[in-house]
Motif scaffolding. Structure first.
Motif, mmCIF file in Angstrom:
data_model
loop_
_atom_site.group_PDB
_atom_site.id
_atom_site.type_symbol
_atom_site.label_atom_id
_atom_site.label_comp_id
_atom_site.label_asym_id
_atom_site.label_seq_id
_atom_site.Cartn_x
_atom_site.Cartn_y
_atom_site.Cartn_z
ATOM 1 N N PHE A 112 0.367 14.146 -2.002
ATOM 2 C CA PHE A 112 -0.100 15.488 -1.641
ATOM 3 C C PHE A 112 0.538 15.891 -0.322
ATOM 4 N N VAL A 113 0.592 17.196 -0.112
ATOM 5 C CA VAL A 113 1.115 17.764 1.133
ATOM 6 C C VAL A 113 0.006 18.610 1.734
ATOM 7 N N THR A 114 -0.201 18.486 3.033
ATOM 8 C CA THR A 114 -1.275 19.220 3.681
ATOM 9 C C THR A 114 -0.832 19.665 5.068
ATOM 10 N N THR A 115 -1.528 20.649 5.589
ATOM 11 C CA THR A 115 -1.275 21.141 6.937
ATOM 12 C C THR A 115 -2.340 20.595 7.874
ATOM 13 N N THR A 116 -1.933 20.027 9.008
ATOM 14 C CA THR A 116 -2.874 19.484 9.975
ATOM 15 C C THR A 116 -3.386 20.581 10.890
ATOM 16 N N GLN A 117 -4.408 20.211 11.700
ATOM 17 C CA GLN A 117 -4.964 21.177 12.648
ATOM 18 C C GLN A 117 -3.936 21.603 13.680
ATOM 19 N N ALA A 118 -2.958 20.728 13.950
ATOM 20 C CA ALA A 118 -1.918 21.066 14.923
ATOM 21 C C ALA A 118 -0.799 21.899 14.311
ATOM 22 N N GLY A 119 -0.926 22.260 13.018
ATOM 23 C CA GLY A 119 0.077 23.105 12.376
ATOM 24 C C GLY A 119 1.250 22.346 11.794
ATOM 25 N N GLN A 120 1.161 21.021 11.740
ATOM 26 C CA GLN A 120 2.239 20.214 11.173
ATOM 27 C C GLN A 120 2.049 20.071 9.664
ATOM 28 N N LEU A 121 3.163 19.935 8.956
ATOM 29 C CA LEU A 121 3.135 19.772 7.503
ATOM 30 C C LEU A 121 3.368 18.294 7.192
ATOM 31 N N LEU A 122 2.376 17.653 6.578
ATOM 32 C CA LEU A 122 2.457 16.226 6.288
ATOM 33 C C LEU A 122 2.533 15.984 4.783
ATOM 34 N N LYS A 123 3.440 15.099 4.412
ATOM 35 C CA LYS A 123 3.526 14.650 3.031
ATOM 36 C C LYS A 123 2.965 13.235 2.983
ATOM 37 N N ALA A 124 1.987 13.001 2.111
ATOM 38 C CA ALA A 124 1.329 11.704 2.030
ATOM 39 C C ALA A 124 1.452 11.140 0.625
ATOM 40 N N GLN A 125 1.781 9.860 0.562
ATOM 41 C CA GLN A 125 1.766 9.132 -0.706
ATOM 42 C C GLN A 125 0.663 8.094 -0.615
ATOM 43 N N MET A 126 -0.242 8.111 -1.585
ATOM 44 C CA MET A 126 -1.404 7.229 -1.565
ATOM 45 C C MET A 126 -1.277 6.167 -2.653
ATOM 46 N N ALA A 127 -1.586 4.929 -2.269
ATOM 47 C CA ALA A 127 -1.633 3.819 -3.218
ATOM 48 C C ALA A 127 -2.963 3.098 -3.012
ATOM 49 N N PRO A 128 -3.561 2.568 -4.081
ATOM 50 C CA PRO A 128 -4.875 1.932 -3.941
ATOM 51 C C PRO A 128 -4.771 0.493 -3.452
ATOM 52 N N VAL A 129 -5.824 0.043 -2.780
ATOM 53 C CA VAL A 129 -6.001 -1.379 -2.461
ATOM 54 C C VAL A 129 -7.117 -1.880 -3.359
ATOM 55 N N ARG A 130 -6.810 -2.894 -4.176
ATOM 56 C CA ARG A 130 -7.792 -3.351 -5.164
ATOM 57 C C ARG A 130 -8.145 -4.815 -4.961
ATOM 58 N N ASN A 131 -9.400 -5.152 -5.262
ATOM 59 C CA ASN A 131 -9.821 -6.546 -5.256
ATOM 60 C C ASN A 131 -9.186 -7.277 -6.430
ATOM 61 N N VAL A 132 -9.173 -8.579 -6.341
ATOM 62 C CA VAL A 132 -8.688 -9.409 -7.437
ATOM 63 C C VAL A 132 -9.851 -10.232 -7.954
ATOM 64 N N ASP A 133 -10.147 -10.155 -9.273
ATOM 65 C CA ASP A 133 -11.275 -10.891 -9.837
ATOM 66 C C ASP A 133 -10.896 -12.344 -10.092
ATOM 67 N N ALA A 134 -11.816 -13.074 -10.689
ATOM 68 C CA ALA A 134 -11.621 -14.509 -10.899
ATOM 69 C C ALA A 134 -10.423 -14.804 -11.791
ATOM 70 N N THR A 135 -10.074 -13.909 -12.676
ATOM 71 C CA THR A 135 -8.947 -14.148 -13.584
ATOM 72 C C THR A 135 -7.611 -13.786 -12.947
ATOM 73 N N GLY A 136 -7.650 -13.228 -11.731
ATOM 74 C CA GLY A 136 -6.412 -12.834 -11.069
ATOM 75 C C GLY A 136 -6.010 -11.403 -11.344
ATOM 76 N N ALA A 137 -6.803 -10.686 -12.137
ATOM 77 C CA ALA A 137 -6.497 -9.289 -12.460
ATOM 78 C C ALA A 137 -7.083 -8.372 -11.387
ATOM 79 N N ALA A 138 -6.438 -7.220 -11.194
ATOM 80 C CA ALA A 138 -6.922 -6.257 -10.203
ATOM 81 C C ALA A 138 -8.236 -5.649 -10.659
ATOM 82 N N ALA A 139 -9.202 -5.609 -9.760
ATOM 83 C CA ALA A 139 -10.527 -5.072 -10.088
ATOM 84 C C ALA A 139 -10.710 -3.718 -9.420
ATOM 85 N N GLU A 140 -11.941 -3.459 -8.877
ATOM 86 C CA GLU A 140 -12.241 -2.129 -8.362
ATOM 87 C C GLU A 140 -11.467 -1.841 -7.074
ATOM 88 N N ILE A 141 -11.336 -0.542 -6.770
ATOM 89 C CA ILE A 141 -10.635 -0.098 -5.566
ATOM 90 C C ILE A 141 -11.532 -0.319 -4.347
#
Length: 721
Positions: free
Chosen positions: A228-257
């Motif tokens: 997403f791209v957003t404008t800050t309070q200071a008037g700057q234009l920021l482009k952000a890329q978001m990726a999740p951090v997930r837990n790993v369950d007992a089987t080694g698979a990614a669980a909830e964020i």
């Protein structure tokens, strides 16, 4: 020093007991006498009653002094020993107790210290074994810290509540540019361990991105992300890329964020340049369409063989005008695009020696001529576009080789006031001023390669100057470039990015476990809260009589850790003279505060820095009084909960004679640095506060409400300002 209530009670009881004993003794004696004898005794004693009373008072004073000595030796000394033992229990490493008491309690103190030393040895052995067992985990952690620090992209990691748990150097510097008061807080009110990312981004925007990621996870995406791209309070234009951090369950698979990673780019300049290019292209297209139509119509008319001469000249005039108009339009677009090209590479802070080394390699590789470096000041930092600058120097060297067959070059760099002098020196034939000017204004070409930039463009891009000089005595000539120096702050920040000695301060993975609670702040555990520990230096000790703040310093404590690099320090112009008598105490002179911001400019930045935290200070009533007196001027009410280390020291150590900051630090074996500077005192107070927390918990004081309540019951809470 306040007198122990138990001692006063003991003296009162003894005094009453002696009065009763004296009365009973007189009663027994008089009961054995005849009436005449009683009258005679009363007649003899009546004039001497004052002497008897005075003797009783002196005796009672002697008894009280003896009791006080015995009490201090046999009652207070063991109590102090208990408090010193509690300090040893809470301290990470035992310090000599320096106990003053009886021979027996001194011996006991020595034994306790020996036990504490043995405990420390055992702790060290256990820590060594744990460190050895977790070497692999630590190695991975160090790799992550190194990777995060060396990235040129801003990276921020948050938990699901939007609390920052990790950020790198680049993010810290970028958030400074987003700050509305970059010269005061330096962006520290926006970025920091435990701070909320929602100070920069709208909560709904982040929530929407997280929802998109959840949907992609539900569809089975292996590496879901959102942008997403957003404008800050200071008037700057920021482009952000978001990726999740997930837990790993007992089987080694990614669980909830459990959190998310944001990779940030400031795209304000790129957006403006794209918009300008679109406008230029649109203007060229629309303007050229009508010109081409007119030219086409004129050409069609000129094709008629029976066209008379006046009409032919008229149509030829149309063609000439439209061609000239089209040519002017293209020239204007070229000039504007060149301006955009000059601004494509932003000025960056670079060590001057690095710029010269890069130029040396480029000239030697292209021109096959040796280049030596001389008189290089290793402390000079430049604010330059290194690519275009080395390109300009290489171009000038190439012209000298091609046209005058120069055999070798020298590069020289030295400071000259607020700028730096960079010289390209050669020996041999010199050229005319006209030749120099033509080289300056020609577009730079390197064989088949070319650029619309000129040497003059590069100089103007740096806001500098460039000229040609001869040294007739040495038969030398040189081109001299005047270049901007990086500011002291920019040099410091650039050094931090290059050498990166501050990795461990920028992350706290334990915050993945915290969430915002609906309970009131008073009911929160002391170990869960975030603290802003602050101190002020002032012109005097009477805030209600016109004394003013001249410096504010603060540090943050999050998750039981002192974040030394997330600090706030600012000198303040008090608008009045600083008394000479106070200067030896705080070391702040009138010259140091001249030109600094006034308190109404500093307090809003400090207010943001302390947002969502508990304020902690030593003798907090004094500092808070200065803040409260500024409420009308700033409109800011510091309604934060406040804790006082002076009062809380009296809670955990009621038998200690002193609760001055130096005395408490000595008890806790804390090294005091920068005493009587706002930030130095704040750092020491923060260390003290972190040592007080486990001692308060051992007394059953676990929540903020309990700590404030206990502090208000102490003797020192009566102090008012």
């Amino acid at each position: 020093m306040k007198v122990d209530r138990r001692l006063i009670q003991a003296i009162v009881v003894i005094g009453l007991a002696t009065v009763v004993w004296l009365a009973l003794t007189i009663g027994l004696i008089t009961s054995t006498l005849e009436p005449a004898q009683r009258d005679l005794l009363a007649e003899q004693l009546a004039p001497r009653l004052a002497l008897i009373g005075l003797t009783w008072v002196f005796g009672l004073v002697a008894i009280g002094a003896t009791l006080r000595w015995l009490f201090r030796r046999y009652a207070t000394a063991p109590a102090r020993l208990v408090e010193q033992t509690q300090v040893l229990l809470a301290a990470p490493k035992a310090a000599p107790m320096n106990h003053q008491g009886t021979k027996e309690t001194k011996a006991l103190a020595d034994v306790i210290f020996q036990l504490a030393s043995q405990r420390d040895s055992l702790r060290e052995d256990v820590a060594a074994q744990i460190a050895q067992a977790s070497a692999g985990v630590q190695q991975e952690k160090n790799r992550l810290a190194a990777l995060m620090s060396e990235l040129t992209q801003s990276v921020v990691v948050c938990n699901l509540d939007g609390r920052i748990i990790l950020y790198n150097n680049r993010a810290r510097l970028q958030f400074k540019t987003l700050s509305q008061a970059p010269t005061l807080a330096g962006g520290a009110e926006l970025v920091g361990i435990g701070r909320s990312i929602y100070a920069v981004f709208e909560r709904q925007l982040v929530a929407h991105a997280l929802e998109s990621i959840q949907q992609r996870i539900g569809r089975g995406a292996g590496s879901p992300s959102a942008q997403f791209v957003t404008t800050t309070q200071a008037g700057q234009l920021l482009k952000a890329q978001m990726a999740p951090v997930r837990n790993v369950d007992a089987t080694g698979a990614a669980a909830e964020i459990t959190g998310f990673v944001l990779m940030l780019d400031n795209v304000t300049r790129a957006f403006e340049e794209e918009n300008l290019r679109d406008q230029l292209l649109h203007g060229l297209t629309e303007g050229s369409r009508s010109s081409l139509a007119n030219i086409q119509a004129a050409v069609d008319m000129l094709a008629y063989p029976d066209l008379d001469e006046p009409m032919r000249e008229r149509f030829l005039g149309v063609v000439r005008e439209e061609v000239a108009s089209l040519s002017a339009r293209i020239t204007d677009m070229t000039q504007k695009s060149t301006q955009g090209l000059k601004a494509r590479w932003p000025l960056e802070e670079m060590l001057g020696a690095d710029v010269l080394l890069a130029t040396q390699r480029r000239i030697e590789a292209r021109n096959k001529r040796p280049v030596t470096l001389e008189n290089i000041d290793a402390t000079i930092w430049l604010k330059v576009d290194s690519f275009s600058l080395t390109q300009a120097l290489d171009y000038l060297a190439m012209r000298l080789v091609d046209e005058f067959d120069v055999k070798f070059f020298r590069l020289r760099l030295q400071a000259s006031g607020a700028r730096a002098q960079l010289d390209l020196i050669w020996t041999g034939q010199v050229m005319s001023t006209e030749t120099v000017m033509s080289w300056e204004m020609d577009s730079m070409r390197f064989g088949a390669e070319s650029t619309p930039l000129t040497v003059r463009d590069v100089v103007e891009r740096h806001g500098g100057e460039m000229w040609f000089e001869r040294e007739r005595v040495r038969h030398e000539a040189f081109f001299r470039f005047l270049l901007p120096l990086a500011s002291v702050q920019e040099q410091l920040e650039a050094t931090q990015i290059l050498h990166n000695d501050s990795r461990p301060e920028y992350y706290d993975f334990d915050l993945f476990q915290t969430t915002d609670q609906s309970s009131k702040l008073d009911d929160r555990l002391l170990s869960e809260l975030s603290y802003t520990v602050f101190d002020t230096e002032t012109t005097g000790l009477n805030p209600s009589e016109g004394d003013e703040i001249i410096q504010i310093g603060a540090a943050r404590c999050v998750n039981g850790k002192l974040l030394k690099q997330e600090s706030f320090e600012q000198l303040v112009n008090p608008g009045r003279l600083i008394p000479a008598a106070t200067i030896p105490i705080h070391g702040i002179t009138q010259d140091m505060v001249r030109g600094k911001p006034v308190i109404t400019e500093v307090l809003p930045a400090f207010y943001k820095f302390a947002q969502d935290t508990v304020l902690v200070a030593h003798n907090a009533a004094f500092d808070m009084k200065f803040l409260q007196l500024q409420e009308k001027n700033t409109g800011l009410v510091f309604s934060h909960p406040v804790l006082d280390t002076l009062l809380l020291s009296a809670v955990v150590h009621p038998n200690q004679e002193s609760h001055r900051l130096e005395a408490i630090a000595e008890r806790f074996n804390i090294t005091v640095l920068g005493r009587h500077t706002a930030l130095g005192d704040a750092m020491v107070t923060a260390e003290v506060w972190l040592r007080l927390i486990p001692l308060l918990q051992a007394m059953g004081i676990h929540t903020l409400h309990q700590a404030r309540e206990a502090a208000q019951k102490t003797y020192y809470a009566r102090l008012k300002y």
